[in-house]
Design a protein around this motif. Structure first.
Motif, PDB file in Angstrom:
ATOM      1  N   LEU A  62     -13.469  72.457 -67.053  1.00 12.30           N
ATOM      2  CA  LEU A  62     -13.119  71.519 -67.108  1.00 12.30           C
ATOM      3  C   LEU A  62     -12.984  70.864 -68.728  1.00 12.30           C
ATOM      4  N   THR A  63     -11.794  71.764 -69.120  1.00 13.32           N
ATOM      5  CA  THR A  63     -11.653  72.122 -70.373  1.00 13.32           C
ATOM      6  C   THR A  63     -11.104  70.126 -71.496  1.00 13.32           C
ATOM      7  N   ARG A  64     -10.361  69.985 -70.337  1.00 13.77           N
ATOM      8  CA  ARG A  64      -9.453  68.339 -70.906  1.00 13.77           C
ATOM      9  C   ARG A  64     -10.630  67.118 -71.238  1.00 13.77           C
ATOM     10  N   LEU A  65     -12.286  67.466 -70.554  1.00 11.75           N
ATOM     11  CA  LEU A  65     -13.238  66.405 -70.778  1.00 11.75           C
ATOM     12  C   LEU A  65     -13.142  66.388 -72.550  1.00 11.75           C
ATOM     13  N   ILE A  66     -13.092  64.426 -72.096  1.00 12.16           N
ATOM     14  CA  ILE A  66     -13.488  63.762 -73.839  1.00 12.16           C
ATOM     15  C   ILE A  66     -14.244  63.001 -73.749  1.00 12.16           C
ATOM     16  N   GLN A  67     -15.257  62.684 -72.909  1.00 13.53           N
ATOM     17  CA  GLN A  67     -16.577  61.840 -72.491  1.00 13.53           C
ATOM     18  C   GLN A  67     -17.313  62.827 -72.034  1.00 13.53           C
ATOM     19  N   LEU A  68     -18.343  62.678 -71.454  1.00 16.03           N
ATOM     20  CA  LEU A  68     -19.632  62.954 -71.015  1.00 16.03           C
ATOM     21  C   LEU A  68     -20.836  62.806 -70.866  1.00 16.03           C
ATOM     22  N   ASP A  69     -21.104  62.320 -69.649  1.00 13.47           N
ATOM     23  CA  ASP A  69     -22.280  61.586 -69.202  1.00 13.47           C
ATOM     24  C   ASP A  69     -23.113  62.185 -68.590  1.00 13.47           C
ATOM     25  N   LEU A  70     -24.021  62.966 -68.522  1.00 15.75           N
ATOM     26  CA  LEU A  70     -25.648  64.080 -68.374  1.00 15.75           C
ATOM     27  C   LEU A  70     -27.002  64.020 -67.997  1.00 15.75           C
ATOM     28  N   SER A  71     -27.094  61.900 -68.522  1.00 19.63           N
ATOM     29  CA  SER A  71     -27.862  61.659 -68.675  1.00 19.63           C
ATOM     30  C   SER A  71     -29.022  60.766 -67.218  1.00 19.63           C
ATOM     31  N   LYS A  72     -30.105  61.379 -67.323  1.00 12.76           N
ATOM     32  CA  LYS A  72     -31.438  61.159 -66.366  1.00 12.76           C
ATOM     33  C   LYS A  72     -30.359  61.552 -64.785  1.00 12.76           C
ATOM     34  N   ASN A  73     -31.108  62.738 -65.380  1.00 11.08           N
ATOM     35  CA  ASN A  73     -31.247  64.762 -64.700  1.00 11.08           C
ATOM     36  C   ASN A  73     -32.450  65.286 -64.746  1.00 11.08           C
ATOM     37  N   GLN A  74     -31.883  66.864 -64.320  1.00 10.52           N
ATOM     38  CA  GLN A  74     -32.806  67.570 -63.922  1.00 10.52           C
ATOM     39  C   GLN A  74     -32.997  68.637 -64.944  1.00 10.52           C
ATOM     40  N   ILE A  75     -31.495  69.008 -65.813  1.00 11.39           N
ATOM     41  CA  ILE A  75     -31.188  70.028 -66.052  1.00 11.39           C
ATOM     42  C   ILE A  75     -32.434  70.471 -67.038  1.00 11.39           C
ATOM     43  N   ARG A  76     -32.554  71.888 -66.756  1.00 15.18           N
ATOM     44  CA  ARG A  76     -32.577  72.360 -67.866  1.00 15.18           C
ATOM     45  C   ARG A  76     -32.216  73.652 -69.217  1.00 15.18           C
ATOM     46  N   VAL A  77     -31.326  73.888 -68.763  1.00 13.31           N
ATOM     47  CA  VAL A  77     -30.066  75.013 -69.877  1.00 13.31           C
ATOM     48  C   VAL A  77     -29.072  74.452 -69.313  1.00 13.31           C
ATOM     49  N   LEU A  78     -28.390  74.431 -70.362  1.00  8.02           N
ATOM     50  CA  LEU A  78     -26.931  74.495 -70.247  1.00  8.02           C
ATOM     51  C   LEU A  78     -26.304  75.787 -70.473  1.00  8.02           C
ATOM     52  N   PRO A  79     -25.007  76.079 -69.413  1.00  8.63           N
ATOM     53  CA  PRO A  79     -24.313  76.951 -69.426  1.00  8.63           C
ATOM     54  C   PRO A  79     -23.922  77.327 -71.004  1.00  8.63           C
ATOM     55  N   ASP A  80     -24.498  78.865 -71.674  1.00  7.65           N
ATOM     56  CA  ASP A  80     -24.346  79.585 -72.369  1.00  7.65           C
ATOM     57  C   ASP A  80     -22.974  79.573 -73.207  1.00  7.65           C
ATOM     58  N   ASP A  81     -21.745  79.077 -72.371  1.00  6.17           N
ATOM     59  CA  ASP A  81     -19.997  79.115 -73.057  1.00  6.17           C
ATOM     60  C   ASP A  81     -20.124  77.678 -72.389  1.00  6.17           C
ATOM     61  N   PHE A  82     -21.550  76.765 -72.291  1.00  7.22           N
ATOM     62  CA  PHE A  82     -20.277  74.953 -73.506  1.00  7.22           C
ATOM     63  C   PHE A  82     -19.702  74.776 -73.860  1.00  7.22           C
ATOM     64  N   GLY A  83     -20.042  76.020 -75.588  1.00  2.00           N
ATOM     65  CA  GLY A  83     -18.339  75.562 -76.380  1.00  2.00           C
ATOM     66  C   GLY A  83     -16.871  75.673 -75.638  1.00  2.00           C
TER      67      GLY A  83
END
Length: 329
Positions: A62-83
């Motif tokens: 989803l490379t077109r995203l400009i604003q991303l809200d992931l608040s109030k979850n239980q995310i432990r690790v972000l993907p290595d290619d998040f960049g």
């Protein structure tokens, strides 16, 4: 997706409004990446207040995203290619379970807002990110995180390259040592010497390898910021700065005092000139005063004349009292 949790299905099309997709408060345990990617106009994505533990493998498409809200979850690790989300400008990760961030954050050059409050970050990452309690703090957190990851990634890649070269050399030497052990008894003395030398080399390289692995692991988990200057350089710089500050302060004081004195003298001079002009016009040359009165507008003429007459009478009384001797009083 966690075990024992049913996958929740959401109609993504109904949640899209313009360029934004709101999937908050949907009890999601997995992100419907394919459905979201099918709507190419979506650049604002809200996934807050769900039960997400990971983002999945294909989320970075989803490379077109400009604003991303992931608040109030239980995310432990972000993907290595998040960049790969290089267009991202606003990222909200408030109240998750993140301990560290991937080094690919160095590619998010457009990121201007990053909120990581409520995450159990390691001390090194907590120092880099900061408090994120205000808008300015979140903006500074985005800037610091991107810069640190971008600078640190090059050093980490170089360290990994050196460690891979050492591993390849050690494996090649171990293969050569195995071939040497299969020879006959005619080369036993020579093999013992070479084996002894190789054993010492292997031990040294094994120590280097373990050190490189430890440093690599420490690099992944803990980031440290090293000071650029230390020791006498810092002290000399401080002395020079103090001297400059003292000279600047003295020059400012002298300039201010000179300006104040000149302004005071100008005010006194103008006051004396005004008093003399008023005295000459009102007492010595009343014709000039009458001519000046003609130029005054009619609506203000009476008021000015009455005020000036009162002032003239007071001045004459004061002068007469000053000139009369004390016996007459």
């Amino acid at each position: 997706m966690p075990k024992g949790v049913d996958k929740v299905k959401v109609n993504v099309k109904e949640r899209i409004e313009g360029e934004s997709c709101d999937l908050s408060l949907s009890e999601l345990t997995e992100i419907p990446v394919r459905e979201i990617a099918s709507f190419k106009r979506v650049i604002f994505l809200d996934l807050s207040s769900n039960r997400l533990v990971t983002l999945g493998r294909n989320f970075t498409t989803l490379t077109r995203l400009i604003q991303l809200d992931l608040s109030k979850n239980q995310i432990r690790v972000l993907p290595d290619d998040f960049g790969q989300l290089e267009q991202l400008r606003h990222l909200d990760l408030y109240d998750n379970c993140l301990e560290h961030l991937p080094l690919s954050f160095g590619r998010l050059r457009r990121l201007r807002y990053l909120d990581l409050k409520g995450n159990p970050l390691t001390p090194a990452w907590e120092k880099i990110v900061g408090r994120c309690s205000t808008l300015k703090d979140c903006q500074q957190a985005a800037k610091n995180t991107v810069n640190v990851c971008a600078n640190y990634k090059s050093e980490f890649i170089e360290r990994e390259r050196i460690a891979a070269q050492e591993r390849n050399l050690s494996s090649a030497q171990m293969a050569g040592a195995g071939d040497g052990d299969g020879d006959g008894s005619s080369s036993s003395n020579h093999s013992t010497k070479t084996n002894g030398g190789e054993a010492s080399k292997k031990s040294n390289k094994a120590n280097k390898k373990s050190k490189s692995k430890k440093s690599g692991a420490a690099a992944e988990n803990e980031l440290s910021i090293k000071p650029v200057h230390s020791g006498p350089i810092k002290s000399t710089n401080q002395k020079n700065n103090q001297k400059k500050k003292s000279t600047n302060g003295s020059s400012w004081l002298t300039a201010i005092s000179g300006v104040a004195f000149s302004s005071l003298m100008t005010f006194l001079l103008l006051f004396i000139i005004n008093v003399l002009i008023i005295y000459l016009i009102m007492f010595k040359n009343p014709d000039i005063a009458d001519k000046l009165v003609e130029y005054i507008p009619h609506q203000y003429r009476d008021w000015i004349l009455t005020k000036t007459e009162i002032f003239r009478l007071r001045v004459t009384d004061w002068i007469s009292e000053f000139r009369t001797p004390p016996e007459e009083h």
